[in-house]
Design an enzyme around this catalytic site. Sequence first.
Site, PDB file in Angstrom:
ATOM      1  N   LYS A   1       1.009  -1.119  -0.046  1.00  0.00           N
ATOM      2  CA  LYS A   1      -0.035  -0.044   0.044  1.00  0.00           C
ATOM      3  C   LYS A   1       0.986   1.182   0.166  1.00  0.00           C
ATOM      4  O   LYS A   1       1.729   1.569   1.002  1.00  0.00           O
ATOM      5  CB  LYS A   1      -0.965   0.004   1.068  1.00  0.00           C
ATOM      6  CG  LYS A   1      -2.184   1.161   1.162  1.00  0.00           C
ATOM      7  CD  LYS A   1      -1.688   2.578   1.565  1.00  0.00           C
ATOM      8  CE  LYS A   1      -2.614   3.390   1.340  1.00  0.00           C
ATOM      9  NZ  LYS A   1      -2.136   4.862   1.775  1.00  0.00           N
TER      10      LYS A   1
ATOM     11  N   SER B   1       3.250   6.136  12.277  1.00  0.00           N
ATOM     12  CA  SER B   1       2.649   6.822  13.659  1.00  0.00           C
ATOM     13  C   SER B   1       2.357   5.818  14.474  1.00  0.00           C
ATOM     14  O   SER B   1       1.630   4.783  14.133  1.00  0.00           O
ATOM     15  CB  SER B   1       1.932   7.923  13.111  1.00  0.00           C
ATOM     16  OG  SER B   1       0.493   7.313  13.058  1.00  0.00           O
TER      17      SER B   1
ATOM     18  N   GLY C   1      -1.707   5.441  13.814  1.00  0.00           N
ATOM     19  CA  GLY C   1      -2.204   4.635  12.643  1.00  0.00           C
ATOM     20  C   GLY C   1      -1.850   3.454  12.820  1.00  0.00           C
ATOM     21  O   GLY C   1      -2.562   2.464  12.537  1.00  0.00           O
ATOM     22  N   GLY C   2      -0.774   3.079  13.380  1.00  0.00           N
ATOM     23  CA  GLY C   2      -0.304   1.652  13.847  1.00  0.00           C
ATOM     24  C   GLY C   2      -1.165   1.113  14.737  1.00  0.00           C
ATOM     25  O   GLY C   2      -1.587  -0.259  14.655  1.00  0.00           O
TER      26      GLY C   2
ATOM     27  N   GLU D   1       6.234  -0.990  13.179  1.00  0.00           N
ATOM     28  CA  GLU D   1       7.042  -0.128  13.655  1.00  0.00           C
ATOM     29  C   GLU D   1       6.731   1.497  13.924  1.00  0.00           C
ATOM     30  O   GLU D   1       6.518   1.913  12.866  1.00  0.00           O
ATOM     31  CB  GLU D   1       8.510  -0.303  12.817  1.00  0.00           C
ATOM     32  CG  GLU D   1       9.666   0.459  13.474  1.00  0.00           C
ATOM     33  CD  GLU D   1      10.028   1.754  12.970  1.00  0.00           C
ATOM     34  OE1 GLU D   1       9.553   2.469  13.739  1.00  0.00           O
ATOM     35  OE2 GLU D   1      10.585   1.958  12.048  1.00  0.00           O
TER      36      GLU D   1
ATOM     37  N   CYS E   1      12.949   7.964  12.768  1.00  0.00           N
ATOM     38  CA  CYS E   1      12.240   7.353  14.098  1.00  0.00           C
ATOM     39  C   CYS E   1      13.207   6.980  15.241  1.00  0.00           C
ATOM     40  O   CYS E   1      12.776   6.605  16.183  1.00  0.00           O
ATOM     41  CB  CYS E   1      11.380   6.037  13.884  1.00  0.00           C
ATOM     42  SG  CYS E   1      12.490   4.765  12.967  1.00  0.00           S
TER      43      CYS E   1
ATOM     44  N   GLU F   1       6.303  12.597  21.300  1.00  0.00           N
ATOM     45  CA  GLU F   1       7.051  12.843  20.309  1.00  0.00           C
ATOM     46  C   GLU F   1       6.996  14.121  19.434  1.00  0.00           C
ATOM     47  O   GLU F   1       5.772  14.390  19.116  1.00  0.00           O
ATOM     48  CB  GLU F   1       6.818  11.425  19.419  1.00  0.00           C
ATOM     49  CG  GLU F   1       7.823  11.466  18.050  1.00  0.00           C
ATOM     50  CD  GLU F   1       7.495  10.173  17.226  1.00  0.00           C
ATOM     51  OE1 GLU F   1       8.546   9.885  16.597  1.00  0.00           O
ATOM     52  OE2 GLU F   1       6.631   9.438  17.561  1.00  0.00           O
TER      53      GLU F   1
END
Length: 503
Positions: A157, A213, A216-217, A236, A273, A365
């Site tokens: 995707k 993010s 989102g994760g 991750e 990250c 973050e």
Amino acid sequence: MTGAGTDAGQPTAVVELDAAVESAQSAFEKARAADPATRGAWLEAVAIGLEQDAAALVEIAARETHLGIPRLKGELRRAVFQLRLFAAEILQGEHFDATIDHADPHWGMGPRPDLRRYNVPLGVVGVFGASNFPFAFSVMGGDSASALAAGCAVVHKAHDGHRGLAARTAETVTSALDAAGAPSGLFSLVTGRRAAEALVDHPLVKAIGFTGSTAGGRALLDRTAARSEPIPFFGELGGINAVFVTPRAWVGRREEILAGYAGSFTLGMGQFCTKPGLLFVPAAGSVAGPGELRGVLAGALAGFSPAQLLSERLHGGYTDAVRRLSGTAGVDVLLEGDFAAAPAPTVLRTTADAVRSDPGILRQEMFGPASLVVEYEDEDELPALAELLEGQLTTTLQAEEDDDVAELAARLTDISGRVLWNGWPTGVTVSYAQNHGGPYPATTSATTSVGTAAIRRFLRPVAYQSFPAARLPEPLRDSNPWNVPQRVDGAWRRPPGAPEGAL
């Protein structure tokens, strides 16, 4: 065919997504038994294709991401190197974990049947591309490359931040695989939110890889768990990446440490990250006042050249994060930056007392060129302060050889996937011993997304009991036609023709 929805401006329809996944399943069924040499040749073909198309790919990436040409060239070289490292790794065959227990009528638990176990690929894997690494963690980045190396098919995707690059990369990859004789559909690309949701929900998809993010994760993790057949989600999600400086290191190397810190938290405009988002240092009164600390940091950042962030959406998120944290009780601005189109760095400051009162300060973050300095009074505080942190991709010790940091190091091992000594966490080499992971929310699994061990995420073990020799998979045969390492009746056996000392 490059796959459904590869037009950069046209999202993939759900019906196209279904066709892409079904094609991937068909390709997987044809390719699953390919020997390591054949699969390695497919990866090598993709590496060559990316090299040959490098100029066009880098030009598109620079236009879509605001990242510089040197950075993008280096990142593409990394992606190519990674493919070749995986190709060499699967030729070694250790990822199969081939284990043979011959029948033993005298086994201590009673007669033992003939048992043989090895790792098989999961099937079709959905991979979500990252915004901040358009090559290394995107279309043919670590998740896609390791899934293909494991023997899976991949439906990728594309990230909306560089859809034109994703489409061009997918064309290069699929052309290379077709020319190398891989089954059609082994890799394909889809775009858009509806396709993303349908990809996670599709019953033929057996795992999801994600870099992005935490929000989102987490949404994708919950969605995979809510399926009627839950599947592994290898997310991750980043981290704050705390750095702890001991008093003796601070006295002896303060300017060196601050120079390294400044270079690391601003590298790539702070959009890594592994950026060091926290720096724990002795309280200002013990060595230098806030004014002197500000002056040293300003000097260390004097040569910094600001650039645009990856997208307007990320710029807005960065602005909100910095303003929110700087407005928190107990936090003040040590070095004031700005929120221009190409923002100057910001350094915030707080104290150990403040974070003990509000541990949330340590968990915010700021995805961009900003970081937070935390001042502590006594070195004995550090292990307890570390316990306030959530899971981290990395933590770092800036210390002297004879500093007593055993307790702190143990705490850092508990909460992070990589612990550094007198270094900086930005820069994640692709190698055999690398671990790019960590406890949640750094990742959603106990695995690495970088390095050769990443292949094992997309495998599962299967044991064969009392099978006829001719019906066993090649890695489990006594003749060992693929020359892979085998553990036979508890002892490792070298493959035929392997040099002395090799498994």
